[in-house]
Design a protein around this motif. Structure first.
Motif, PDB file in Angstrom:
ATOM      1  N   ARG A 292       0.823  -1.205   0.000  1.00 20.53           N
ATOM      2  CA  ARG A 292       0.000   0.000   0.000  1.00 20.53           C
ATOM      3  C   ARG A 292       0.859   1.258   0.000  1.00 20.53           C
ATOM      4  NH1 ARG A 292      -5.246   0.457   0.627  1.00 20.53           N
ATOM      5  NH2 ARG A 292      -5.027  -1.417  -0.621  1.00 20.53           N
ATOM      6  N   ALA A 293       2.008   1.212   0.676  1.00 23.38           N
ATOM      7  CA  ALA A 293       2.912   2.362   0.689  1.00 23.38           C
ATOM      8  C   ALA A 293       3.407   2.680  -0.715  1.00 23.38           C
ATOM      9  CB  ALA A 293       4.091   2.085   1.616  1.00 23.38           C
TER      10      ALA A 293
ATOM     11  N   HIS B 290       3.274   6.466  -5.294  1.00 17.55           N
ATOM     12  CA  HIS B 290       3.105   6.679  -6.731  1.00 17.55           C
ATOM     13  C   HIS B 290       1.938   7.623  -7.041  1.00 17.55           C
ATOM     14  CE1 HIS B 290       2.951   5.861 -11.018  1.00 17.55           C
ATOM     15  NE2 HIS B 290       1.670   5.588 -10.886  1.00 17.55           N
ATOM     16  N   SER B 291       0.849   7.511  -6.265  1.00 23.04           N
ATOM     17  CA  SER B 291      -0.388   8.181  -6.674  1.00 23.04           C
ATOM     18  C   SER B 291      -0.767   9.393  -5.829  1.00 23.04           C
ATOM     19  CB  SER B 291      -1.548   7.177  -6.638  1.00 23.04           C
ATOM     20  OG  SER B 291      -1.737   6.673  -5.329  1.00 23.04           O
ATOM     21  N   THR B 292       0.021   9.729  -4.790  1.00 24.10           N
ATOM     22  CA  THR B 292      -0.317  10.881  -3.957  1.00 24.10           C
ATOM     23  C   THR B 292       0.910  11.760  -3.736  1.00 24.10           C
ATOM     24  OG1 THR B 292       0.250  10.028  -1.739  1.00 24.10           O
ATOM     25  CG2 THR B 292      -1.829   9.291  -2.694  1.00 24.10           C
ATOM     26  N   SER B 293       0.662  12.911  -3.143  1.00 27.55           N
ATOM     27  CA  SER B 293       1.760  13.823  -2.795  1.00 27.55           C
ATOM     28  C   SER B 293       2.029  13.822  -1.290  1.00 27.55           C
ATOM     29  CB  SER B 293       1.416  15.245  -3.255  1.00 27.55           C
ATOM     30  OG  SER B 293       0.215  15.682  -2.651  1.00 27.55           O
ATOM     31  N   PHE B 294       1.466  12.857  -0.576  1.00 31.69           N
ATOM     32  CA  PHE B 294       1.731  12.757   0.856  1.00 31.69           C
ATOM     33  C   PHE B 294       3.227  12.611   1.094  1.00 31.69           C
ATOM     34  CE2 PHE B 294      -2.644  10.665   1.004  1.00 31.69           C
ATOM     35  CZ  PHE B 294      -3.272  11.815   1.459  1.00 31.69           C
ATOM     36  N   SER B 295       3.717  13.184   2.188  1.00 29.76           N
ATOM     37  CA  SER B 295       5.125  13.026   2.541  1.00 29.76           C
ATOM     38  C   SER B 295       5.380  11.585   2.960  1.00 29.76           C
ATOM     39  CB  SER B 295       5.489  13.967   3.689  1.00 29.76           C
ATOM     40  OG  SER B 295       4.863  13.542   4.896  1.00 29.76           O
ATOM     41  N   VAL B 296       6.659  11.196   2.979  1.00 26.94           N
ATOM     42  CA  VAL B 296       7.019   9.836   3.393  1.00 26.94           C
ATOM     43  C   VAL B 296       6.562   9.595   4.828  1.00 26.94           C
ATOM     44  CG1 VAL B 296       8.936   8.261   3.867  1.00 26.94           C
ATOM     45  CG2 VAL B 296       8.944   9.657   1.782  1.00 26.94           C
ATOM     46  N   LYS B 297       6.704  10.590   5.678  1.00 24.62           N
ATOM     47  CA  LYS B 297       6.263  10.449   7.075  1.00 24.62           C
ATOM     48  C   LYS B 297       4.761  10.237   7.149  1.00 24.62           C
ATOM     49  CE  LYS B 297       6.579  12.681  11.608  1.00 24.62           C
ATOM     50  NZ  LYS B 297       7.071  13.856  12.364  1.00 24.62           N
ATOM     51  N   GLU B 298       4.001  10.966   6.351  1.00 27.03           N
ATOM     52  CA  GLU B 298       2.546  10.809   6.341  1.00 27.03           C
ATOM     53  C   GLU B 298       2.153   9.429   5.842  1.00 27.03           C
ATOM     54  OE1 GLU B 298       0.767  15.260   5.541  1.00 27.03           O
ATOM     55  OE2 GLU B 298       1.772  14.238   3.877  1.00 27.03           O
ATOM     56  N   ILE B 299       2.849   8.955   4.804  1.00 26.20           N
ATOM     57  CA  ILE B 299       2.543   7.636   4.262  1.00 26.20           C
ATOM     58  C   ILE B 299       2.884   6.555   5.280  1.00 26.20           C
ATOM     59  CG2 ILE B 299       3.249   5.935   2.522  1.00 26.20           C
ATOM     60  CD1 ILE B 299       3.432   8.294   0.549  1.00 26.20           C
ATOM     61  N   ALA B 300       3.997   6.711   5.969  1.00 23.70           N
ATOM     62  CA  ALA B 300       4.364   5.749   7.010  1.00 23.70           C
ATOM     63  C   ALA B 300       3.243   5.621   8.028  1.00 23.70           C
ATOM     64  CB  ALA B 300       5.663   6.185   7.692  1.00 23.70           C
TER      65      ALA B 300
ATOM     66  N   ASP C   7       4.829   1.250 -10.141  1.00 23.57           N
ATOM     67  CA  ASP C   7       3.762   2.000  -9.487  1.00 23.57           C
ATOM     68  C   ASP C   7       2.932   1.104  -8.578  1.00 23.57           C
ATOM     69  OD1 ASP C   7       2.305   0.566 -11.319  1.00 23.57           O
ATOM     70  OD2 ASP C   7       1.759   2.290 -12.538  1.00 23.57           O
ATOM     71  N   ARG C   8       3.119  -0.209  -8.682  1.00 28.64           N
ATOM     72  CA  ARG C   8       2.539  -1.149  -7.722  1.00 28.64           C
ATOM     73  C   ARG C   8       3.565  -2.212  -7.427  1.00 28.64           C
ATOM     74  NH1 ARG C   8      -2.659  -3.975  -8.109  1.00 28.64           N
ATOM     75  NH2 ARG C   8      -2.675  -3.625  -5.861  1.00 28.64           N
ATOM     76  N   LEU C   9       3.423  -2.838  -6.268  1.00 31.74           N
ATOM     77  CA  LEU C   9       4.362  -3.879  -5.854  1.00 31.74           C
ATOM     78  C   LEU C   9       3.559  -5.030  -5.288  1.00 31.74           C
ATOM     79  CD1 LEU C   9       7.292  -4.819  -5.090  1.00 31.74           C
ATOM     80  CD2 LEU C   9       6.887  -3.725  -2.870  1.00 31.74           C
ATOM     81  N   PHE C  10       3.921  -6.259  -5.662  1.00 30.38           N
ATOM     82  CA  PHE C  10       3.303  -7.450  -5.110  1.00 30.38           C
ATOM     83  C   PHE C  10       4.359  -8.236  -4.362  1.00 30.38           C
ATOM     84  CE2 PHE C  10       0.898  -6.352  -8.914  1.00 30.38           C
ATOM     85  CZ  PHE C  10      -0.380  -6.264  -8.396  1.00 30.38           C
TER      86      PHE C  10
END
Length: 296
Positions: free
Chosen positions: A239-240, A245-255, A291-294
């Motif tokens: 999901r990270a 890939h699809s948002t502008s959230f910061s790495v900290k926000e995504i974490a 842009d996606r990871l499995f």
């Protein structure tokens, strides 16, 4: 289906600094009971621009016409349409009883991506059991709006994005080969998929499965090839990658959004699984790009 009349309502949501270019946000939401054939929306004549409607039938029947076809919408059927668009949905004259449905209108780049993903994989109309997380999230979102808890664009955007991600998760999971898994493991997988961003331990997962911790741990590994902890990490990192890939959230926000309170630890785990840092992935500094990871 019986629904308290006090729960019905339609709500528009506007913020001064909202932009149609946002990743995702809410334009309107409602829980409606329609008994008149005057309920008739033609996507070619609507004034809204670049918004996406998801509408889910709870009881009764409705109709949507699109692409030269007619779909009868029964309880459990949902559709996602772009406005403006070549479609029309309405209560037909032959309907017996009212049409009760819940809907949400969204806008933004992720809403567009979600619509295209659903259309390409599942078509115009998708059948979704009411107990699935995506529908429960929609009801929860509606209740938040009704209680006037959607007080700023950031909260609204976050909730809209969560809903869209559940839509995409459901569509991607539709073809997953899960029928051979025991019901207890399926219950655990559904729980883990819906709560991956929360603090979650073996006992929580075992309880969702209805098994003892020891029995669950052994059975889960037997059927999935992963420990419960490994599976949760898989969900979070996959999901990270999508969010990077699809948002502008910061790495900290995504974490934080995928369940890591410590951004440094998230960075360490991410590099271990992906082979690059979150920043390197976002900047396209890994070959080949993704842009996606499995994770299996």
């Amino acid at each position: 289906m019986l629904i308290d009349e006090n729960r019905f309502g339609t709500y528009g949501i506007r913020f001064h600094d909202t932009s149609k270019k946002d990743t995702a946000n809410i334009w309107s939401i409602g829980l409606e009971k329609q008994s008149s054939t005057t309920y008739d929306w033609d996507g070619r004549n609507r004034k809204e621009e670049d918004v996406y409607v998801f509408q889910y039938t709870l009881s009764g029947k409705g109709v949507i016409e699109a692409e030269g076809r007619l779909f009868v919408l029964k309880p459990g059927d949902g559709f996602f349409v772009h406005i403006p668009g070549d479609h029309r949905y309405y209560l037909p004259e032959y309907a017996e009883g009212p049409w009760i449905f819940i809907y949400i209108t969204l806008f933004g780049t992720e809403a567009a991506a979600c619509w295209h993903a659903i259309y390409e994989q599942a078509g115009m109309v998708v059948s979704i059991p009411k107990e699935k997380t995506v529908i429960q999230k929609l009801f929860h979102l509606y209740e938040q709006v009704q209680r006037e808890e959607m007080t700023d664009m950031y909260t609204a955007s976050a909730r809209a994005y969560e809903f869209l991600m559940e839509c995409r998760r459901y569509i991607y999971d539709m073809d997953a080969p899960r029928a051979e898994l025991p019901p207890a493991i399926l219950r655990a997988l559904d729980y883990m998929a819906s709560h991956y961003y929360e603090t979650m331990g073996l006992e929580d997962c075992a309880q969702a499965a209805g098994l003892s911790k020891y029995h669950f741990n052994r059975k889960f590994r037997e059927y999935t090839g992963l420990t419960p902890s490994q599976y949760i990490t898989k969900q979070r990192i996959e999901r990270a990658v999508e969010l990077l890939h699809s948002t502008s959230f910061s790495v900290k926000e995504i974490a934080a959004k995928v369940g890591y309170a410590d951004a440094n630890y998230f960075h360490k785990v991410f590099r271990k699984y992906v082979g690059a840092s979150p920043v390197e992935l976002r900047k396209g500094e890994i070959i080949p790009p993704m842009d996606r990871l499995f994770i299996h």
